[in-house]
Design a protein around this motif. Structure first.
Motif, PDB file in Angstrom:
ATOM      1  N   LEU A  95       0.827  -1.207   0.000  1.00 47.43           N
ATOM      2  CA  LEU A  95       0.000   0.000   0.000  1.00 47.43           C
ATOM      3  C   LEU A  95       0.866   1.265   0.000  1.00 47.43           C
ATOM      4  O   LEU A  95       0.551   2.243  -0.688  1.00 47.43           O
ATOM      5  CB  LEU A  95      -0.929   0.000   1.215  1.00 47.43           C
ATOM      6  N   PHE A  96       1.948   1.254   0.759  1.00 44.59           N
ATOM      7  CA  PHE A  96       2.837   2.415   0.797  1.00 44.59           C
ATOM      8  C   PHE A  96       3.414   2.697  -0.590  1.00 44.59           C
ATOM      9  O   PHE A  96       3.435   3.854  -1.050  1.00 44.59           O
ATOM     10  CB  PHE A  96       3.960   2.188   1.803  1.00 44.59           C
ATOM     11  N   ASN A  97       3.883   1.670  -1.261  1.00 47.55           N
ATOM     12  CA  ASN A  97       4.478   1.847  -2.592  1.00 47.55           C
ATOM     13  C   ASN A  97       3.441   2.278  -3.621  1.00 47.55           C
ATOM     14  O   ASN A  97       3.728   3.098  -4.497  1.00 47.55           O
ATOM     15  CB  ASN A  97       5.161   0.559  -3.037  1.00 47.55           C
ATOM     16  N   GLU A  98       2.226   1.736  -3.510  1.00 47.78           N
ATOM     17  CA  GLU A  98       1.163   2.107  -4.440  1.00 47.78           C
ATOM     18  C   GLU A  98       0.806   3.582  -4.298  1.00 47.78           C
ATOM     19  O   GLU A  98       0.682   4.306  -5.290  1.00 47.78           O
ATOM     20  CB  GLU A  98      -0.076   1.243  -4.194  1.00 47.78           C
ATOM     21  N   VAL A  99       0.613   4.029  -3.076  1.00 52.49           N
ATOM     22  CA  VAL A  99       0.249   5.431  -2.849  1.00 52.49           C
ATOM     23  C   VAL A  99       1.398   6.353  -3.252  1.00 52.49           C
ATOM     24  O   VAL A  99       1.184   7.415  -3.863  1.00 52.49           O
ATOM     25  CB  VAL A  99      -0.136   5.664  -1.373  1.00 52.49           C
ATOM     26  N   SER A 100       2.618   5.971  -2.915  1.00 55.66           N
ATOM     27  CA  SER A 100       3.784   6.801  -3.260  1.00 55.66           C
ATOM     28  C   SER A 100       3.909   6.988  -4.764  1.00 55.66           C
ATOM     29  O   SER A 100       4.274   8.071  -5.234  1.00 55.66           O
ATOM     30  CB  SER A 100       5.067   6.162  -2.717  1.00 55.66           C
ATOM     31  N   SER A 101       3.604   5.948  -5.530  1.00 57.64           N
ATOM     32  CA  SER A 101       3.765   6.014  -6.982  1.00 57.64           C
ATOM     33  C   SER A 101       2.575   6.646  -7.692  1.00 57.64           C
ATOM     34  O   SER A 101       2.700   7.113  -8.823  1.00 57.64           O
ATOM     35  CB  SER A 101       4.000   4.605  -7.541  1.00 57.64           C
ATOM     36  N   ARG A 102       1.404   6.672  -7.035  1.00 61.30           N
ATOM     37  CA  ARG A 102       0.198   7.189  -7.688  1.00 61.30           C
ATOM     38  C   ARG A 102      -0.145   8.605  -7.240  1.00 61.30           C
ATOM     39  O   ARG A 102      -0.125   9.540  -8.036  1.00 61.30           O
ATOM     40  CB  ARG A 102      -0.981   6.252  -7.425  1.00 61.30           C
ATOM     41  N   ASN A 103      -0.457   8.793  -5.977  1.00 57.77           N
ATOM     42  CA  ASN A 103      -0.858  10.116  -5.492  1.00 57.77           C
ATOM     43  C   ASN A 103      -0.584  10.204  -3.999  1.00 57.77           C
ATOM     44  O   ASN A 103      -1.320   9.642  -3.182  1.00 57.77           O
ATOM     45  CB  ASN A 103      -2.342  10.373  -5.774  1.00 57.77           C
ATOM     46  N   SER A 104       0.454  10.935  -3.637  1.00 56.63           N
ATOM     47  CA  SER A 104       0.862  11.017  -2.230  1.00 56.63           C
ATOM     48  C   SER A 104      -0.191  11.671  -1.344  1.00 56.63           C
ATOM     49  O   SER A 104      -0.171  11.493  -0.126  1.00 56.63           O
ATOM     50  CB  SER A 104       2.180  11.787  -2.107  1.00 56.63           C
ATOM     51  N   LEU A 105      -1.109  12.426  -1.927  1.00 60.57           N
ATOM     52  CA  LEU A 105      -2.150  13.073  -1.126  1.00 60.57           C
ATOM     53  C   LEU A 105      -3.055  12.055  -0.432  1.00 60.57           C
ATOM     54  O   LEU A 105      -3.705  12.375   0.567  1.00 60.57           O
ATOM     55  CB  LEU A 105      -2.994  13.999  -2.005  1.00 60.57           C
ATOM     56  N   LEU A 106      -3.079  10.839  -0.965  1.00 61.71           N
ATOM     57  CA  LEU A 106      -3.884   9.785  -0.336  1.00 61.71           C
ATOM     58  C   LEU A 106      -3.378   9.444   1.066  1.00 61.71           C
ATOM     59  O   LEU A 106      -4.127   8.894   1.875  1.00 61.71           O
ATOM     60  CB  LEU A 106      -3.891   8.523  -1.209  1.00 61.71           C
ATOM     61  N   PHE A 107      -2.111   9.777   1.348  1.00 59.90           N
ATOM     62  CA  PHE A 107      -1.574   9.525   2.679  1.00 59.90           C
ATOM     63  C   PHE A 107      -2.399  10.245   3.755  1.00 59.90           C
ATOM     64  O   PHE A 107      -2.464   9.786   4.898  1.00 59.90           O
ATOM     65  CB  PHE A 107      -0.122   9.988   2.780  1.00 59.90           C
TER      66      PHE A 107
END
Length: 419
Positions: A42-54
């Motif tokens: 999940l961390f890698n997916e969010v980092s590569s797609r849209n960091s705002l999802l954090f």
């Protein structure tokens, strides 16, 4: 006749301890690895797609936990390790079976969606419940409730950290709090079986970088780091208590959950290292500080992370996440040790090895946070290859931090209400 009764009792306790240890090894092993895999994915997916999802990710996990507690577990609260203490005080009080799936699922959801804590306390309570349920179902004589609870805890901690001695000491030092022959026996049986399990199925290190030889002239600096670790542990304990108290006064569940979770999400957006248990961030920091050139901003970021990791963990717990102080203490303490060694090397002409001081800082902070110096020493000895070469420096840092935190804050985060 008495010898026969004792032989029968110890035989039954041995069988029960082995059974509990097997079940708890499997429980801890599965939770450890599915959490690690899902967290990284999940961390890698969010980092590569849209960091705002954090920003919203921790809210997703903690909101899911809220609805599980309300509708699946019927609003029965989880109070962490304090539940174990309460259960051990009376023979009739038991850890109910639902705490196994509750802590397992809630710990998993908290960490994989970025809640800045770890699965250690979730594992401890779940494995203690396995031991309690074995006792409740008559798998051992009626006098051996504490023995089976501690056997379960030994197995869980051993698998998480790869240290049978550390698991044994945690059960004796933090859970049982005193030596009894039968508790020593059941914990030893569980530790031996857990050691075999780890050797064949999960022989990995928390930190891949090996520890190195140390020099006696570094002892004064280790003492200073021990004091700093005790101060950091005290700060962590106090901020956890204050966050939990403050959040408890918020009547709206929606506000409580999202205020804490979104605050954590914002911190993760600016400091991705804070995501989940942060062990991945620790590995990255160790790698950064062992290169020949260090970007000026990195030490500044590290200094901030030392204080932000306990804050993020406290907000996670206050909002309703499941977890405890193990991973945050280890990570924040390791960051402290890295920064301390870097500053000494940069300004005082020393040549300290970063990995050594990272382990000493981690042991010191963990020792002060849980008031378990012996546990911290041996868990960190097993955290990295060749870790036992640092057993004396780890002992120095842990004992100094424990004494410092004990003076400043006579209770740990698990027992403050009773203090």
């Amino acid at each position: 006749m008495r010898r026969k009764v004792l032989f029968y009792s110890y035989t039954k306790l041995t069988v029960a301890s082995l059974l509990v240890a097997i079940l708890c090894c499997l429980l801890a092993f599965s939770l450890k690895h599915i959490t690690e895999y899902a967290q990284h994915f999940l961390f890698n997916e969010v980092s590569s797609r849209n960091s705002l999802l954090f920003i919203i990710f921790p809210s997703v996990g903690i909101t899911a936990i809220y609805f599980l507690r309300k509708y699946v577990f019927r609003n029965r609260k989880n109070k962490g390790i304090k539940e174990i203490y309460t259960t051990l005080e009376t023979r009739k009080d038991h850890l109910p079976f639902f705490k196994i799936p509750s802590h397992y699922i809630n710990g998993f959801l908290t960490v994989i969606f970025g809640g800045s804590t770890g699965i250690e306390v979730s594992t401890v309570v779940a494995t203690a419940t396995v031991g309690n349920q074995a006792y409740k179902r008559g798998l051992s004589p009626l006098a051996f409730k504490k023995e089976l609870i501690c056997a379960g805890v030994v197995a869980g901690v051993t698998v998480l950290f790869g240290s049978a001695i550390g698991g044994w000491l945690f059960a004796m030092e933090v859970i049982a709090k005193r030596m009894q022959k039968t508790v020593i026996f059941s914990c030893t049986v569980a530790a031996i079986l857990s050691l075999v399990f780890v050797h064949y199925f999960d022989h990995t290190f928390l930190i891949s970088m090996p520890a190195e030889k140390w020099q006696w002239k570094a002892i004064p600096y280790m003492l200073i780091l021990g004091v700093l670790g005790g101060l950091l542990a005290t700060y962590f304990t106090q901020i956890v208590i204050h966050c939990k108290t403050w959040f408890a006064h918020i009547e709206s569940n929606f506000i409580r959950v999202n205020l804490g979770a979104i605050s954590v999400g914002v911190l993760i957006l600016f400091f991705p290292t804070l995501y989940g248990d942060s062990y991945h961030g620790l590995a990255s920091m160790l790698s950064s500080f062992t290169t020949t050139e260090i970007v000026t901003a990195v030490p500044v970021t590290l200094a901030l992370l030392i204080f932000l990791k306990p804050l993020a963990a406290s907000l996670t717990l206050g909002a309703g996440g499941d977890g405890g102080v193990f991973a945050p203490s280890i990570v924040a303490g390791a960051f402290l040790g890295i920064l301390f060694a870097y500053l000494c090397n940069s300004y005082f002409g020393t040549e300290f090895l970063i990995i050594n001081f990272a382990l000493i800082g981690a042991a010191a902070t963990l020792s002060g946070a849980i008031h378990g110096p012996c546990t911290a020493i041996f868990l960190m000895c097993s955290a990295a290859p060749n870790g036992y070469a640092l057993i004396f420096p780890l002992a120095v840092g842990s004992l100094v931090a424990f004494l410092c935190s004990k003076v400043l804050c006579p209770y740990n985060v698990y027992s403050y209400k009773e203090a």
